[in-house]
Design an enzyme around this catalytic site. Structure first.
Site, PDB file in Angstrom:
ATOM      1  N   TRP A   1       0.808  -1.220   0.000  1.00 55.11           N
ATOM      2  CA  TRP A   1       0.000   0.000   0.000  1.00 55.11           C
ATOM      3  C   TRP A   1       0.835   1.261   0.000  1.00 55.11           C
ATOM      4  O   TRP A   1       0.500   2.239  -0.684  1.00 55.11           O
ATOM      5  CB  TRP A   1      -1.020  -0.032   1.144  1.00 55.11           C
ATOM      6  CG  TRP A   1      -1.916  -1.230   0.993  1.00 55.11           C
ATOM      7  CD1 TRP A   1      -1.977  -2.333   1.809  1.00 55.11           C
ATOM      8  CD2 TRP A   1      -2.827  -1.495  -0.091  1.00 55.11           C
ATOM      9  NE1 TRP A   1      -2.864  -3.247   1.303  1.00 55.11           N
ATOM     10  CE2 TRP A   1      -3.404  -2.765   0.149  1.00 55.11           C
ATOM     11  CE3 TRP A   1      -3.202  -0.791  -1.231  1.00 55.11           C
ATOM     12  CZ2 TRP A   1      -4.343  -3.342  -0.713  1.00 55.11           C
ATOM     13  CZ3 TRP A   1      -4.140  -1.359  -2.092  1.00 55.11           C
ATOM     14  CH2 TRP A   1      -4.690  -2.612  -1.829  1.00 55.11           C
TER      15      TRP A   1
ATOM     16  N   ASP B   1      -1.503   6.894   5.788  1.00 54.09           N
ATOM     17  CA  ASP B   1      -2.618   6.035   5.379  1.00 54.09           C
ATOM     18  C   ASP B   1      -2.938   5.114   6.549  1.00 54.09           C
ATOM     19  O   ASP B   1      -2.166   4.213   6.861  1.00 54.09           O
ATOM     20  CB  ASP B   1      -2.207   5.235   4.137  1.00 54.09           C
ATOM     21  CG  ASP B   1      -3.281   4.228   3.707  1.00 54.09           C
ATOM     22  OD1 ASP B   1      -4.330   4.135   4.369  1.00 54.09           O
ATOM     23  OD2 ASP B   1      -3.053   3.537   2.689  1.00 54.09           O
TER      24      ASP B   1
ATOM     25  N   LYS C   1     -12.427  -1.270   6.687  1.00 55.90           N
ATOM     26  CA  LYS C   1     -11.831  -2.193   7.667  1.00 55.90           C
ATOM     27  C   LYS C   1     -12.503  -1.957   9.021  1.00 55.90           C
ATOM     28  O   LYS C   1     -13.281  -2.767   9.470  1.00 55.90           O
ATOM     29  CB  LYS C   1     -10.324  -1.975   7.803  1.00 55.90           C
ATOM     30  CG  LYS C   1      -9.594  -1.694   6.502  1.00 55.90           C
ATOM     31  CD  LYS C   1      -9.453  -2.884   5.589  1.00 55.90           C
ATOM     32  CE  LYS C   1      -8.517  -2.548   4.439  1.00 55.90           C
ATOM     33  NZ  LYS C   1      -8.429  -3.613   3.453  1.00 55.90           N
TER      34      LYS C   1
END
Lengths: 404, 404
Positions: free
Chosen positions: B123, B208, B232
């Site tokens: 990511w 992030d 999430k």
């Protein structure tokens, strides 16, 4: 009250909102039923991995159903994206300018191509402004009309100028022609063919169908791309549909500057290559769209939905036309929207009374857009004919009570 | 089977997916209850205008609750956007480079600033690649570690190099430092302070937090911006949270080139000025996030959620560490993720057996990411401690049955 809506299921109301807007009750019932355990999988769709086999089937079925009901040709891609109309205002421009087609045409011309915008109201204007913001050269083919005959000259988007007066760019200087087929705020809806017949076939037409998508059959093969937010006729806000001719996804990778301007999240080709799932899509919202597509098919498809759409709109417009001294419809009859009907009453006080009395009959969300005032009644696919009948009955009662 | 989960409500399973992932049952029950008629308003949230008073309260409450539980300082804006992490990879770069701060610094330097990326897995690498795509100058402060001690050298993201070896850019040449606090695929989670203490305070840190947001208290005031997809710990996919220090939203409007590169739909300031609703937001998904925020507050807030998170993770890691010959955890113990725990079994055959046997006990979504293989168990906020206990009991049974 002569008409009661107290027997609507689940204590629901007649919701005439312009979007997000009413959804089919049977779709909501299915969503509710499966909310904690989707078809025995032991979890909500909201909790399901987008990489699971089950979810692959959900998004695959949604696309397949949409392709059937819209009759999407094989040389078009169907993409589920995010960002709504605002996102696609930018995406349409950025993707076209990253395409091989525009890149080559630009090289031949030796300078930047312009983009033709038909400005019929706020949303087409929004598309134009975004292109200007991003450094493009938008050309207003027209920007509303100055009305000579209407009582309220402030309504400058109630019609279209004649095609003969449109200032379309020369095909070899134009990247694409863009229009919004239905303007929700101004209540103006255009026949696709009016635009498609006016444009040189070598220039791709990009159409924002956010608010009349799936309400009538469309000849997809005549478009370069169609963009549409889901929250009127398709499902919950947060999904954006793109249907794009595949050749427009081809790139000239030497044109780095154009590709550099295109973020991945707006990149049609990036989504196309990964079946709309280069990253986590809005899984639950796409699922609901899929149920709405299935519902539309079960209704008999777009021919049937078109008949219903015309029937609903006719009821309201007939009432407006029967009492033009009381219900003032500012839109040119040729371009009246079947999705969003706008009108005014003789005074602002009467308009306020109209909204209040309607609410007492469980008829709500009738206030015109804040930029325009007046009354707006939105009649999307999921509004049953019965809802339009109830609304018109109320108009009639209100007229009888208040006209002189 | 010694442990049965057949008594889970609604026939649900233990869902250990990495995202979209399990949600609190009480939240789903409330969503289900109100699905066709939200609190007597006669319609679903999905059908409600985002401009209605009711929806204004829903999004306002969601923001207020989030600000309380996260203790967000007043000089930070909270934005609900679309486009997920992929969208924010671009947005973070484009917004910072359109900011007055970066613009002025760039003028002083006389050339383009670089952007520092701490690459700990897929990511953070994705963020770096997006900046490169968009013409930025990303600098990899490090890119994983070459492991000398691990059995599988292909796992190069199982740790972090020592801070002393990080190649941070000089503050006057650096626009921002970017990192991803929890890498879902590689199971690596970093303490915020490790990064924040290493970075010059004049350089804004962009983080992030998609996959560990709300799982522990965070000192927001030390960040320039935090970005996080909802799917999430917060709600359904399709909402992206941005928390940004307000001074970073200031623009130097003379820097037209940077603003031209920033589409409205990714423009933090555009969303900030309109209370996250410059256009139709993903209304339903934000509503569900609001319920999850309220649930988090009712659990006792982030201190309590942090205790639960550590307790769940400890159960699994203890089992791994008790049988290192059988459960092979490749991640450096200092940076083990409490959200996503990855491990391998002695053979691929045993891993397949592990997945199949788990499914028989209604324990699912344990397959490692397709790029890595092995087993991954994700333990987000909504996973009850009981779920981790069930999983560890299964691990134990499987170990007893299959170890030599």
């Amino acid at each position: 009250m002569s008409h009661s809506t107290s027997d609507l299921p689940y204590g629901r109301v007649w919701n005439f909102a312009a979007g997000p807007s009413t959804l089919p009750v049977s779709v909501l019932e299915e969503v509710q039923r499966d909310l904690l355990n989707y078809k025995g999988h032991g979890m909500s769709i909201m909790e399901m991995s987008h990489r699971s086999k089950e979810y692959g089937k959900i998004i695959g079925d949604a696309e397949a159903t949409l392709r059937r009901i819209l009759n999407v040709p094989d040389n078009y891609s169907v993409l589920f994206m995010q960002g709504g109309g605002t996102g696609e205002f930018a995406a349409a421009y950025l993707n076209l300018f990253a395409s091989k087609a525009v890149s080559e045409k630009q090289r031949r011309l030796g300078r930047q191509l312009s983009c033709d915008y038909l400005v019929t109201g706020k949303w087409s204007k929004g598309g134009l402004k975004e292109v200007a913001r991003l450094g493009g050269k938008p050309n207003a083919v027209f920007d509303g009309v100055v009305s000579n005959t209407e009582a309220e000259p402030s309504v400058s988007y109630g019609s279209l100028p004649p095609v003969s007066s449109w200032k379309l760019g020369r095909p070899e200087e134009t990247a694409f022609v863009y229009y919004c087929e239905n303007e929700t705020i101004h209540g103006v809806e255009m026949p696709s063919d009016l635009v498609l017949d006016a444009v040189d076939p070598s220039v791709p037409v990009i159409c924002d169908m956010s608010s009349n998508m799936l309400s009538r059959p469309v000849d997809i093969s005549r478009f370069g791309a169609i963009i549409a937010g889901a929250q009127k006729n398709m499902g919950p806000a947060g999904v954006t549909l793109v249907i794009v001719r595949k050749d427009l996804l081809e790139r000239d990778d030497s044109d780095k500057e154009a590709i550099q301007r295109l973020p991945s999240v707006l990149d049609w080709r990036y989504f196309d290559k990964a079946g709309s799932m280069p990253h986590t899509p809005p899984t639950f919202s796409i699922y609901v769209c899929g149920l709405v597509f299935k519902w539309a098919e079960e209704q008999g498809g777009l021919e049937v939905l078109q008949k219903l759409r015309e029937a609903r709109a006719k009821l309201v417009y007939n009432m407006i036309d029967a009492h033009p001294d009381f219900f003032h419809g500012p839109v040119d009859k040729r371009y009246r929207s079947a999705m969003n009907i706008v009108f005014n009453l003789p005074t602002p006080e009467l308009e306020a009374q109209f909204l209040a009395d309607a609410a007492k009959r469980n008829i709500i969300q009738l206030k015109g857009h804040r930029s325009l005032g007046g009354i707006r009644v939105s009649l999307y696919n999921a509004m049953p004919l019965e809802g339009a009948i109830e609304f018109v009955a109320f108009m009639k009662d209100f007229y009888n009570e208040h006209h002189n």
